[in-house]
Enzyme design. Sequence first.
Site, PDB file in Angstrom:
ATOM      1  N   PHE A 106     -14.970   3.024 -23.915  1.00  9.91           N
ATOM      2  CA  PHE A 106     -13.896   2.122 -23.472  1.00  9.91           C
ATOM      3  C   PHE A 106     -13.317   2.663 -22.170  1.00  9.91           C
ATOM      4  O   PHE A 106     -12.886   3.810 -22.107  1.00  9.91           O
ATOM      5  CB  PHE A 106     -12.788   2.013 -24.535  1.00  9.91           C
ATOM      6  CG  PHE A 106     -11.749   0.984 -24.168  1.00  9.91           C
ATOM      7  CD1 PHE A 106     -11.931  -0.345 -24.495  1.00  9.91           C
ATOM      8  CD2 PHE A 106     -10.610   1.346 -23.460  1.00  9.91           C
ATOM      9  CE1 PHE A 106     -10.995  -1.312 -24.136  1.00  9.91           C
ATOM     10  CE2 PHE A 106      -9.666   0.390 -23.098  1.00  9.91           C
ATOM     11  CZ  PHE A 106      -9.857  -0.939 -23.435  1.00  9.91           C
TER      12      PHE A 106
ATOM     13  N   ASP B 261     -13.604  10.408 -18.112  1.00  5.34           N
ATOM     14  CA  ASP B 261     -12.456   9.538 -18.387  1.00  5.34           C
ATOM     15  C   ASP B 261     -11.602  10.245 -19.438  1.00  5.34           C
ATOM     16  O   ASP B 261     -11.904  10.208 -20.632  1.00  5.34           O
ATOM     17  CB  ASP B 261     -12.952   8.175 -18.885  1.00  5.34           C
ATOM     18  CG  ASP B 261     -11.803   7.245 -19.279  1.00  5.34           C
ATOM     19  OD1 ASP B 261     -10.668   7.730 -19.453  1.00  5.34           O
ATOM     20  OD2 ASP B 261     -12.048   6.036 -19.435  1.00  5.34           O
TER      21      ASP B 261
ATOM     22  N   LYS C 140      -2.167   7.126 -19.949  1.00 11.67           N
ATOM     23  CA  LYS C 140      -1.458   7.224 -21.227  1.00 11.67           C
ATOM     24  C   LYS C 140      -0.394   8.332 -21.248  1.00 11.67           C
ATOM     25  O   LYS C 140       0.686   8.151 -20.702  1.00 11.67           O
ATOM     26  CB  LYS C 140      -2.481   7.395 -22.350  1.00 11.67           C
ATOM     27  CG  LYS C 140      -3.312   6.113 -22.567  1.00 11.67           C
ATOM     28  CD  LYS C 140      -4.184   6.201 -23.779  1.00 11.67           C
ATOM     29  CE  LYS C 140      -5.009   4.959 -23.988  1.00 11.67           C
ATOM     30  NZ  LYS C 140      -4.309   3.877 -24.672  1.00 11.67           N
TER      31      LYS C 140
HETATM   32  C1  LIG Z   1     -10.572   6.259 -22.485  1.00 12.04           C
HETATM   33  C2  LIG Z   1      -9.777   5.130 -21.930  1.00 12.04           C
HETATM   34  N1  LIG Z   1      -9.991   4.742 -20.671  1.00 12.04           N
HETATM   35  C3  LIG Z   1      -9.279   3.737 -20.109  1.00 12.04           C
HETATM   36  C4  LIG Z   1      -8.319   3.061 -20.835  1.00 12.04           C
HETATM   37  C5  LIG Z   1      -7.540   1.934 -20.184  1.00 12.04           C
HETATM   38  O1  LIG Z   1      -6.223   2.316 -19.976  1.00 12.04           O
HETATM   39  P1  LIG Z   1      -5.092   1.199 -19.718  1.00 12.04           P
HETATM   40  O2  LIG Z   1      -4.992   0.385 -20.964  1.00 12.04           O
HETATM   41  O3  LIG Z   1      -3.863   1.985 -19.397  1.00 12.04           O
HETATM   42  O4  LIG Z   1      -5.564   0.381 -18.553  1.00 12.04           O
HETATM   43  C6  LIG Z   1      -8.070   3.435 -22.163  1.00 12.04           C
HETATM   44  C7  LIG Z   1      -7.079   2.707 -22.976  1.00 12.04           C
HETATM   45  O5  LIG Z   1      -7.109   2.700 -24.174  1.00 12.04           O
HETATM   46  C8  LIG Z   1      -8.817   4.492 -22.726  1.00 12.04           C
HETATM   47  O6  LIG Z   1      -8.629   4.887 -23.987  1.00 12.04           O
END
Ligand SMILES: Cc1ncc(COP(=O)(O)O)c(C=O)c1O
Length: 403
Positions: free
Chosen positions: A143, A228, A257
Site C-alpha cells: 500500500f 516506504d 503518519k
Molecule cells: C505504507 C503506507 N504508505 C503510504 C500511505 C498513504 O499515506 P496517506 O494516507 O497519508 O496518504 C499509507 C497509509 O496508510 C501507508 O500505510
Amino acid sequence: MIQTEQSTTSSLLECAKKSVLFTANRPPIVMERGEGMYMWDTDGNRYLDFVGGWAVASLGHSPSALQKALTSQAATLVHASPGYYNRPMIEFAELLTSVSGMDKAFFASSGAEANESAIKLARKHGTVNLNGAYEIITLTNSFHGRSLATMSATGKTVWKDLFSPKVDGFKHVPINDLDACFAAVTNQTCAIMIELVQGEGGVHSVDESYLYGIRKICDMYGIMLIFDEIQTGLGRTGKLFACEHYGIQPDVMTLGKGIGAGFPLSAMLAKSKFDLFEPGDQGGTYTGAPLAMAVGYAVLTELLERNLAANAKTQGNYLISKLKELTSELSISHIRGKGLLLAFDTPAGTATELAAICQREGLLINSLNSSTIRLVPPLIVSQQDIDTMLGILRKAFKQLSTC
Ligand SMILES: Cc1ncc(COP(=O)(O)O)c(C=O)c1O
C-alpha cells in the site's frame, strides 16, 4: 442546519449524511475529544484507542508537545510560501536527516504526496542516470497511497482495475521472492519501492536475506531503493526506523503518519547523490510550511526524549506474549508484526463483527479484512492499557455470533 455544541448525536449524524461526501462506512458515533490513549464521542462514551488514528497518534491524543508547538509557532509565523526558507523548516530537516542517516529532506502533508515525490525522484534518476529508465518494482499486497500514481504503485489486487487507466510503469512482485524481483528487473527499471512491514496489507514483514538481496540488486544496476516507512517509521516498529532492524539503508525513505502525531505532515528523505530535482520539478504550496515544521520538530524531539521506540518494543513484546497465551481461548492465530505494528487472524469472517463489538464495549481496534485484526496503538501505551484492552477483547469474543 448549523450545528451547535448542544446538537445531539443523532442530529449531527443526520447532517453528516446530508453534507459529508460518502467515502467510507462509518459507525453511528461522532468523535469529539481525545486525551492520551482515549477518545470520547458526543454522547460522552470513552474509547481506549488501539487504532491510533491509523498509526498516526504516536504521542497519544492531543499531546501537549504538539499543542505547545502549534500555539507558539502560530503566534510567530504560520506560512511563509515555499519560495522562502523558514527557521523551523531548516531545524526540522537538520534533525530528521541526522537521526535517519539520510542527507536531504523534502516535506509534504500526506503519505501519498511523499511517495509521489519518491516516484518522481526515481523517474528523474532514470532520466539523468539510467538512459530514461522509468519502471518501478513494488510488492504485491503493498500500500503506497490513494493518488493515481501511488494507487498504481500499490499492489492491492482489488485495486487492479480501479480508476483505469493506471499510471504506467509499475511492476508488482511477491514479497520475499528474490528470484521474482530479479526476473522483473530490466534496463527500464529505475527503482524498487518496498514497505518493510506491509501495514495495510496484513502486517507482513520482509525477510532479512531478501532485503539484503534487494539492496544488492539495486547496487549492481544503479537502481534506486525506496523504503516506504510511512507506517513503520518514527518508532512504530520498536526502532526509530524499521530499516534499523535489518541494518540496511535505502537511497530514499518516505515518512508520514506518526511524524506529525495527528498534524498533516510527511517527508521524503534522500541520499545526497539523489538530490536531483531542478526548480519546477517538485514543490507544493504547503511544502516546508513553518507550522507543520514546528510540529514535526516537536514530535520527533518528544519521541526521542521519551524513547518511545523502546516503549513500542517493550509493550509490543508484552502484547504479543499475552495474545499468545490467549490463542486457544480466543481461536486467534498468526500473531505477527514488530513493536506496536501488530496483527492476528480471527476465525474466518469474524474480524469486522469483533471490531464492532469492541467499539460498543469501549475499545477501538481495526479489522484490516474479514479475518485480520491490526493493533497500532499510540506509542505511549502502557502495560495497564494493554491489560484493559485484552479484558475487553476477551469479553467481545464471547459475544461473537459467528463463533
Ligand atoms: C505504507 C503506507 N504508505 C503510504 C500511505 C498513504 O499515506 P496517506 O494516507 O497519508 O496518504 C499509507 C497509509 O496508510 C501507508 O500505510
